[in-house]
Design a protein around this motif. Structure first.
Motif, PDB file in Angstrom:
ATOM      1  N   ALA A  49       0.888  -1.112  -0.074  1.00 48.71           N
ATOM      2  CA  ALA A  49       0.036   0.167  -0.032  1.00 48.71           C
ATOM      3  C   ALA A  49       1.022   1.234   0.193  1.00 48.71           C
ATOM      4  CB  ALA A  49      -0.998   0.084   1.179  1.00 48.71           C
ATOM      5  N   GLN A  50       1.935   1.102   0.877  1.00 45.50           N
ATOM      6  CA  GLN A  50       2.772   2.501   0.822  1.00 45.50           C
ATOM      7  C   GLN A  50       3.529   2.542  -0.401  1.00 45.50           C
ATOM      8  OE1 GLN A  50       5.525   1.850   4.354  1.00 45.50           O
ATOM      9  NE2 GLN A  50       3.838   1.323   5.623  1.00 45.50           N
ATOM     10  N   MET A  51       3.759   1.426  -1.412  1.00 48.57           N
ATOM     11  CA  MET A  51       4.564   1.655  -2.677  1.00 48.57           C
ATOM     12  C   MET A  51       3.510   1.992  -3.587  1.00 48.57           C
ATOM     13  SD  MET A  51       6.530  -2.317  -2.094  1.00 48.57           S
ATOM     14  CE  MET A  51       7.026  -2.290  -3.890  1.00 48.57           C
ATOM     15  N   GLY A  52       2.131   2.110  -3.303  1.00 52.35           N
ATOM     16  CA  GLY A  52       1.058   2.639  -4.131  1.00 52.35           C
ATOM     17  C   GLY A  52       0.676   1.409  -5.202  1.00 52.35           C
ATOM     18  N   ILE A  53       1.015   0.177  -4.778  1.00 55.20           N
ATOM     19  CA  ILE A  53       0.455  -0.865  -5.700  1.00 55.20           C
ATOM     20  C   ILE A  53      -0.867  -1.309  -5.450  1.00 55.20           C
ATOM     21  CG2 ILE A  53       1.215  -3.382  -6.234  1.00 55.20           C
ATOM     22  CD1 ILE A  53       4.377  -2.520  -5.711  1.00 55.20           C
ATOM     23  N   LYS A  75      -5.297  -3.769 -13.116  1.00 54.35           N
ATOM     24  CA  LYS A  75      -4.924  -2.434 -12.672  1.00 54.35           C
ATOM     25  C   LYS A  75      -3.765  -2.758 -11.673  1.00 54.35           C
ATOM     26  CE  LYS A  75      -9.121   0.060 -13.129  1.00 54.35           C
ATOM     27  NZ  LYS A  75     -10.351   0.778 -12.257  1.00 54.35           N
ATOM     28  N   LEU A  76      -3.818  -3.646 -10.625  1.00 54.22           N
ATOM     29  CA  LEU A  76      -2.952  -3.846  -9.786  1.00 54.22           C
ATOM     30  C   LEU A  76      -1.524  -4.583 -10.328  1.00 54.22           C
ATOM     31  CD1 LEU A  76      -3.641  -5.351  -6.359  1.00 54.22           C
ATOM     32  CD2 LEU A  76      -1.461  -5.950  -7.390  1.00 54.22           C
ATOM     33  N   LEU A  77      -1.669  -5.361 -11.398  1.00 58.15           N
ATOM     34  CA  LEU A  77      -0.379  -5.869 -12.059  1.00 58.15           C
ATOM     35  C   LEU A  77       0.073  -4.750 -12.800  1.00 58.15           C
ATOM     36  CD1 LEU A  77      -1.443  -9.374 -13.245  1.00 58.15           C
ATOM     37  CD2 LEU A  77       0.183  -8.629 -11.270  1.00 58.15           C
ATOM     38  N   GLY A  78      -0.482  -3.936 -13.286  1.00 56.86           N
ATOM     39  CA  GLY A  78      -0.099  -2.678 -14.164  1.00 56.86           C
ATOM     40  C   GLY A  78       0.842  -1.947 -13.145  1.00 56.86           C
ATOM     41  N   ARG A  79       0.131  -1.646 -12.181  1.00 57.76           N
ATOM     42  CA  ARG A  79       0.873  -0.401 -10.990  1.00 57.76           C
ATOM     43  C   ARG A  79       2.184  -1.458 -10.514  1.00 57.76           C
ATOM     44  NH1 ARG A  79      -4.791   0.549  -9.334  1.00 57.76           N
ATOM     45  NH2 ARG A  79      -4.604  -0.872  -7.653  1.00 57.76           N
ATOM     46  N   PHE A  80       1.918  -2.681 -10.413  1.00 55.98           N
ATOM     47  CA  PHE A  80       3.198  -3.379  -9.765  1.00 55.98           C
ATOM     48  C   PHE A  80       4.574  -3.222 -10.727  1.00 55.98           C
ATOM     49  CE2 PHE A  80       5.648  -7.440  -9.526  1.00 55.98           C
ATOM     50  CZ  PHE A  80       5.780  -7.476  -8.374  1.00 55.98           C
ATOM     51  N   LEU A  81       4.025  -3.332 -12.008  1.00 53.33           N
ATOM     52  CA  LEU A  81       5.190  -3.402 -12.969  1.00 53.33           C
ATOM     53  C   LEU A  81       5.862  -1.923 -12.988  1.00 53.33           C
ATOM     54  CD1 LEU A  81       3.488  -5.585 -15.776  1.00 53.33           C
ATOM     55  CD2 LEU A  81       5.432  -6.010 -14.102  1.00 53.33           C
ATOM     56  N   ILE A  82       4.770  -0.864 -13.145  1.00 54.76           N
ATOM     57  CA  ILE A  82       5.199   0.711 -13.256  1.00 54.76           C
ATOM     58  C   ILE A  82       6.145   0.840 -11.962  1.00 54.76           C
ATOM     59  CG2 ILE A  82       4.677   2.811 -13.652  1.00 54.76           C
ATOM     60  CD1 ILE A  82       2.294   1.961 -15.393  1.00 54.76           C
ATOM     61  N   GLU A  83       5.695   0.699 -10.943  1.00 53.71           N
ATOM     62  CA  GLU A  83       6.228   1.325  -9.646  1.00 53.71           C
ATOM     63  C   GLU A  83       7.558   0.619  -9.222  1.00 53.71           C
ATOM     64  OE1 GLU A  83       5.089   3.526  -7.342  1.00 53.71           O
ATOM     65  OE2 GLU A  83       3.748   4.069  -8.859  1.00 53.71           O
ATOM     66  N   ASN A  84       7.887  -0.706  -9.960  1.00 49.09           N
ATOM     67  CA  ASN A  84       8.884  -1.476  -9.763  1.00 49.09           C
ATOM     68  C   ASN A  84       9.945  -1.149 -10.992  1.00 49.09           C
ATOM     69  OD1 ASN A  84       9.420  -3.122  -7.107  1.00 49.09           O
ATOM     70  ND2 ASN A  84       7.190  -3.697  -7.955  1.00 49.09           N
ATOM     71  N   GLY A  85       9.429   0.027 -11.802  1.00 46.98           N
ATOM     72  CA  GLY A  85      10.363   0.193 -12.923  1.00 46.98           C
ATOM     73  C   GLY A  85      10.675  -0.779 -13.669  1.00 46.98           C
ATOM     74  N   LEU A  86       9.595  -1.741 -14.034  1.00 47.15           N
ATOM     75  CA  LEU A  86       9.855  -2.920 -14.828  1.00 47.15           C
ATOM     76  C   LEU A  86       8.832  -2.417 -16.179  1.00 47.15           C
ATOM     77  CD1 LEU A  86       9.219  -5.577 -12.470  1.00 47.15           C
ATOM     78  CD2 LEU A  86      11.020  -5.476 -13.336  1.00 47.15           C
ATOM     79  N   ALA A 106     -13.113   3.996 -23.517  1.00 48.51           N
ATOM     80  CA  ALA A 106     -13.752   3.567 -22.222  1.00 48.51           C
ATOM     81  C   ALA A 106     -13.806   4.555 -20.984  1.00 48.51           C
ATOM     82  CB  ALA A 106     -13.021   2.260 -21.741  1.00 48.51           C
ATOM     83  N   LYS A 107     -14.896   4.523 -20.224  1.00 50.59           N
ATOM     84  CA  LYS A 107     -15.020   5.340 -19.221  1.00 50.59           C
ATOM     85  C   LYS A 107     -13.822   5.162 -17.988  1.00 50.59           C
ATOM     86  CE  LYS A 107     -18.239   7.057 -15.604  1.00 50.59           C
ATOM     87  NZ  LYS A 107     -19.750   6.775 -15.201  1.00 50.59           N
ATOM     88  N   ASP A 108     -13.434   3.936 -17.961  1.00 46.93           N
ATOM     89  CA  ASP A 108     -12.485   3.536 -16.955  1.00 46.93           C
ATOM     90  C   ASP A 108     -11.116   3.652 -17.608  1.00 46.93           C
ATOM     91  OD1 ASP A 108     -10.588   2.676 -14.957  1.00 46.93           O
ATOM     92  OD2 ASP A 108     -12.094   1.020 -14.481  1.00 46.93           O
ATOM     93  N   GLN A 109     -10.426   4.884 -17.631  1.00 46.99           N
ATOM     94  CA  GLN A 109      -9.232   5.162 -18.453  1.00 46.99           C
ATOM     95  C   GLN A 109      -7.964   4.482 -17.680  1.00 46.99           C
ATOM     96  OE1 GLN A 109      -8.471   7.648 -21.323  1.00 46.99           O
ATOM     97  NE2 GLN A 109     -10.187   6.360 -21.652  1.00 46.99           N
ATOM     98  N   GLU A 110      -8.165   4.356 -16.329  1.00 47.56           N
ATOM     99  CA  GLU A 110      -7.204   3.779 -15.613  1.00 47.56           C
ATOM    100  C   GLU A 110      -6.986   2.334 -16.111  1.00 47.56           C
ATOM    101  OE1 GLU A 110      -5.707   3.534 -11.088  1.00 47.56           O
ATOM    102  OE2 GLU A 110      -7.737   2.780 -11.325  1.00 47.56           O
ATOM    103  N   LEU A 111      -8.096   1.506 -16.560  1.00 48.67           N
ATOM    104  CA  LEU A 111      -8.205   0.121 -16.825  1.00 48.67           C
ATOM    105  C   LEU A 111      -7.602   0.302 -18.194  1.00 48.67           C
ATOM    106  CD1 LEU A 111      -9.152  -2.631 -16.765  1.00 48.67           C
ATOM    107  CD2 LEU A 111     -11.051  -2.017 -17.579  1.00 48.67           C
ATOM    108  N   LEU A 112      -7.926   1.146 -18.989  1.00 50.54           N
ATOM    109  CA  LEU A 112      -7.242   1.427 -20.381  1.00 50.54           C
ATOM    110  C   LEU A 112      -5.562   1.360 -20.369  1.00 50.54           C
ATOM    111  CD1 LEU A 112      -7.976   1.612 -23.479  1.00 50.54           C
ATOM    112  CD2 LEU A 112      -8.152   3.839 -23.195  1.00 50.54           C
ATOM    113  N   MET A 113      -5.203   2.358 -19.313  1.00 51.34           N
ATOM    114  CA  MET A 113      -3.811   2.362 -19.364  1.00 51.34           C
ATOM    115  C   MET A 113      -3.120   1.105 -18.866  1.00 51.34           C
ATOM    116  SD  MET A 113      -1.820   5.289 -17.444  1.00 51.34           S
ATOM    117  CE  MET A 113      -2.393   4.870 -15.758  1.00 51.34           C
ATOM    118  N   TYR A 114      -3.558   0.667 -17.641  1.00 55.27           N
ATOM    119  CA  TYR A 114      -2.826  -0.292 -17.090  1.00 55.27           C
ATOM    120  C   TYR A 114      -2.998  -1.758 -18.048  1.00 55.27           C
ATOM    121  CZ  TYR A 114      -1.736   2.209 -12.965  1.00 55.27           C
ATOM    122  OH  TYR A 114      -1.269   3.281 -12.293  1.00 55.27           O
ATOM    123  N   GLY A 115      -4.350  -1.784 -18.654  1.00 54.49           N
ATOM    124  CA  GLY A 115      -4.556  -2.917 -19.615  1.00 54.49           C
ATOM    125  C   GLY A 115      -3.347  -2.798 -20.578  1.00 54.49           C
TER     126      GLY A 115
END
Length: 225
Positions: A49-53, A75-86, A106-115
């Motif tokens: 949570a502190q890592m923002g994942i 979404k969570l896997l996308g954040r995981f990869l980005i936050e860890n510089g992967l 899509a209304k959910d742009q966060e899903l579109l981005m991490y997808g």
């Protein structure tokens, strides 16, 4: 990759500290609904949570037993990869459609981005091209996703690591999993990413399960880099 190592080291330190505490509730968890889990699991949730994942369902609750939808996992896997510089967000994430059921408008742009992130990395490519956002994800399918995530983390899948080490798994219900997921489930157990002997492959993935898998995957990644 230095970023991954730094964050992985921080996670391991937090877990080490947490496991020295006798009472789980003494781990100073920021979420009020995770006290029933081990100190290690609480530390894993709080650190990610502190890592923002991972995010709470409210400022004070994590809802660890709530089942995760396929969209939430993406979404969570996308954040995981980005936050860890992967990974980086693809420049064409707003204009190139990856999944048949997730349009660029899509209304959910966060899903579109991490997808776009997980799709381009080959981790989550959908079922016949469909993301099926609101459907739940089974633990056997999560094993396949984690195996692909491991390859992004270290250059090797968990199955490859498992075969190289020759370690044995302790999964008692492996035969109940679909054939394509069995090697990944066995490898996750042998490497310590999954720590239960009864994996329950057909059950749906809970929020706490994914946190545990990702935290343990970081631990394994530090050993194999």
């Amino acid at each position: 990759m230095k970023r991954l190592m730094k964050k992985g080291a921080a996670l391991l330190a937090a877990v080490t500290i947490a496991t020295t505490i006798v009472a789980p509730q003494a781990s100073a968890a920021s979420f009020k609904d995770i006290g029933g889990y081990s100190a290690t699991t609480q530390a894993q949730i709080n650190m990610l949570a502190q890592m923002g994942i991972v995010k709470g369902t409210t400022p004070t609750t994590f809802s660890p037993a709530v089942e995760m939808s396929r969209g939430q996992v993406v979404k969570l896997l996308g954040r995981f990869l980005i936050e860890n510089g992967l990974a980086k967000v693809p420049s064409d994430w707003k204009t190139k459609q990856r999944f048949k059921d997730v349009s660029t408008g899509a209304k959910d742009q966060e899903l579109l981005m991490y997808g776009s992130v997980v799709y381009d990395k080959g981790i989550f490519v959908g079922s016949n091209g469909y993301l099926m956002t609101s459907d739940s994800l089974t633990r056997e399918n999560m094993a396949l996703l984690m195996d692909r995530t491991a390859k992004v983390l270290t250059g090797k899948s968990f199955v490859d690591m498992h075969k190289a080490e020759g370690t044995k798994h302790q999964v008692s219900d492996l035969s109940s999993a679909k054939a394509e997921a069995r090697e990944a489930i066995a490898a996750m157990n042998a490497l310590g990413v999954s720590t239960v002997s009864k994996y329950k492959p057909k059950t749906h993935l809970q929020r706490v399960h994914l946190v545990t898998f990702l935290s343990n995957a970081l631990d394994v990644a530090m050993k194999y880099r």
